[in-house]
Design an enzyme around this catalytic site. Structure first.
Site, mmCIF file in Angstrom:
data_model
loop_
_atom_site.group_PDB
_atom_site.id
_atom_site.type_symbol
_atom_site.label_atom_id
_atom_site.label_comp_id
_atom_site.label_asym_id
_atom_site.label_seq_id
_atom_site.Cartn_x
_atom_site.Cartn_y
_atom_site.Cartn_z
ATOM 1 N N LYS A 1 0.847 -1.201 0.000
ATOM 2 C CA LYS A 1 0.000 0.000 0.000
ATOM 3 C C LYS A 1 0.882 1.250 0.000
ATOM 4 O O LYS A 1 2.069 1.176 0.337
ATOM 5 C CB LYS A 1 -0.908 -0.010 1.239
ATOM 6 C CG LYS A 1 -0.154 -0.086 2.568
ATOM 7 C CD LYS A 1 -1.095 -0.410 3.722
ATOM 8 C CE LYS A 1 -0.342 -0.492 5.038
ATOM 9 N NZ LYS A 1 -1.190 -1.019 6.122
ATOM 10 N N ARG B 1 -11.140 -1.190 14.621
ATOM 11 C CA ARG B 1 -10.991 -0.393 13.410
ATOM 12 C C ARG B 1 -11.921 -1.058 12.391
ATOM 13 O O ARG B 1 -13.116 -1.145 12.661
ATOM 14 C CB ARG B 1 -9.509 -0.385 12.983
ATOM 15 C CG ARG B 1 -9.167 0.685 11.979
ATOM 16 C CD ARG B 1 -7.666 0.752 11.695
ATOM 17 N NE ARG B 1 -7.120 -0.484 11.117
ATOM 18 C CZ ARG B 1 -5.880 -0.608 10.669
ATOM 19 N NH1 ARG B 1 -5.046 0.415 10.719
ATOM 20 N NH2 ARG B 1 -5.446 -1.745 10.155
ATOM 21 N N TYR C 1 15.110 29.745 9.806
ATOM 22 C CA TYR C 1 13.858 30.344 10.266
ATOM 23 C C TYR C 1 13.814 30.424 11.786
ATOM 24 O O TYR C 1 14.310 29.546 12.488
ATOM 25 C CB TYR C 1 12.672 29.501 9.805
ATOM 26 C CG TYR C 1 12.350 29.656 8.339
ATOM 27 C CD1 TYR C 1 12.061 30.899 7.789
ATOM 28 C CD2 TYR C 1 12.326 28.545 7.504
ATOM 29 C CE1 TYR C 1 11.754 31.033 6.441
ATOM 30 C CE2 TYR C 1 12.016 28.666 6.154
ATOM 31 C CZ TYR C 1 11.728 29.917 5.626
ATOM 32 O OH TYR C 1 11.435 30.038 4.302
ATOM 33 N N MET D 1 11.448 23.624 3.921
ATOM 34 C CA MET D 1 10.679 22.781 3.006
ATOM 35 C C MET D 1 11.577 22.068 2.001
ATOM 36 O O MET D 1 11.374 20.896 1.703
ATOM 37 C CB MET D 1 9.619 23.616 2.266
ATOM 38 C CG MET D 1 8.681 22.740 1.444
ATOM 39 S SD MET D 1 7.439 23.637 0.529
ATOM 40 C CE MET D 1 6.315 24.147 1.794
#
Ligand code: PLP
Length: 400
Positions: A65, A159, A292, A339
């Site tokens: 998956k 689930r 940052y 990023m």
């Protein structure tokens, strides 16, 4: 479908493109910015190790998956096919169709919910759908055509699955005329833990499952092939012998967490490395901030470097106290991860040049950074770390 471009560069066997992202066969330098290297030989070793732990008649359902946890489901499944694995599981109908479109044979089981609008696709592409509860069985049945399914029983994870205590509804699922029932399964929620109370809970789940199966059999229903264990179930519950196991993370040659003890030992070879390049080198002064938020401030003159990878490539932003390897030496990550870029301290490393390769995960010289180590630093599991690597990373498959 020609999904590979041979680039014939040192050590690169092939480059798997992501569909619709190749422009007119333009070939470019595939290790230019940031990439993952996937060692297919290690994948084959992991398959062998896994097989050696399983009884002869136990099938492996390879869980591929999320693009084989981002590593490349087509390449993965082709290698698995070549090594005797013909059962696959994915999360969604779109993932399953992608496999069929690339000629993957064998059973493809969809773990997750498929919307009724897409039921025709299940038939068109010969897919096997999980029946997630009795309500869903009625929907599938009312579609009016024969659909291959595995029935999921909820034995305690709460689930997907019909609750194992709802024996009447479970029986009704097996009575649906349009369901071709090829298997029945459940999922364990704490099979990774050897804590006594977790072992007791897992045993309860296993007992709940067999209680349902024995009930069904006694009323003449055929539950098909049975499967309970995923990676940790295989390692911690080896005496539970089912017809199949569902294996994901172990194929990648890593555990979910660092320093985990398991009942069975397995020899694993990590298949994944993550690499990027040094793109700039500069000196800064004592007191200069970096990145940052000025979250790092230099305490001395430093040589720093920017590398061409960031959180959009899947490097978790909370790895900001981690490190990378440059020319065989560990270099700390400094400042907040951006990023597309990361800033590192190379003051102590000599001969660093623009264009040098940086290893974020994997081995360089005598230094190694494991997926388990990074996952621990980021307070997650390797499954998430690997599956969330970005599309923008190039995939370099090595077979040596
Ligand atoms: C993802 C998944 C697996 C594979 O789990 P691993 O721990 O990676 O082996 C098995 N079964 C189900 C139902 C899953 O969702």
């Amino acid at each position: 479908m020609d999904n590979y471009i041979n680039v014939n560069k040192k050590g690169i066997l092939m480059y798997q493109t992501i569909d619709n992202k190749v422009v007119d066969n333009v070939t470019y330098y595939t290790k230019g910015r940031a990439w993952v290297e996937i060692n297919l030989k290690h994948l084959k070793c992991n398959i062998k190790s896994l097989k050696s732990l399983l009884p002869n008649n136990c099938e492996i359902i390879a869980v591929i998956k999320a693009n084989a946890y981002s590593i490349g489901d087509i390449t993965f499944s082709k290698v698995l096919n070549e090594n005797g694995i013909n059962n696959f599981a994915v999360a969604t109908v779109v993932e399953a169709i992608n496999l069929r479109k690339h000629d993957i044979k064998g059973e493809i089981l969809i773990f997750g919910y498929t919307h009724p609008f897409d039921f025709d696709l299940l038939i068109d592409f010969d897919l096997t759908q999980t029946v997630i509860d009795y309500e869903y069985a009625k929907l599938l049945d009312s579609y009016g055509k024969q659909i291959k399914v595995h029935i999921k029983i909820d034995t305690g994870m709460h689930r997907l699955g019909e609750l194992s205590s709802n024996l009447l509804d479970i029986e009704r699922i097996y009575q649906c005329n349009n369901l071709i029932i090829q298997g029945s399964y459940t999922h364990l929620c704490v099979s990774n833990s050897l804590d006594p109370s977790d072992i007791a809970y897992t045993q309860l789940q296993i007992n709940n499952f067999y209680h349902v199966i024995n009930h069904l059999k006694s009323y003449g229903y055929n539950p098909g092939k049975l499967h309970i264990q995923s990676s940790y179930g295989i390692l911690n519950y080896p005496t539970n012998q089912c017809d199949a196991v569902r294996c994901g993370i172990l194929l990648h040659g890593v555990f979910s967490k660092e320093n985990e003890t398991t009942k069975l030992k397995i020899s694993l070879n990590p298949i994944l490395s993550i690499k990027a390049r040094i793109v700039i080198i500069k000196s800064i002064l004592k007191g200069d901030p970096v990145g940052y938020n000025r979250n790092f401030v230099s305490t001395d003159t430093m040589r720093i470097s920017v590398i061409s990878i960031g959180y959009a490539d899947g490097i978790p932003r909370n790895l900001s106290n981690g490190h990378v390897i440059v020319n065989g030496v560990k270099a700390p990550i400094i400042g907040d991860i951006c990023m597309d870029q990361i800033i590192i301290d190379i003051t102590h490393i000599h001969n660093v040049k623009i264009g040098d390769i940086v290893t974020l995960l994997g081995q360089d010289g005598n230094e190694i950074i494991t997926a388990e180590e990074i996952a621990a630093k980021c307070n997650t599991i390797t499954n998430e770390l690997i599956a969330c690597l970005g599309d923008r990373l190039e995939h370099i498959y090595l077979d040596e």
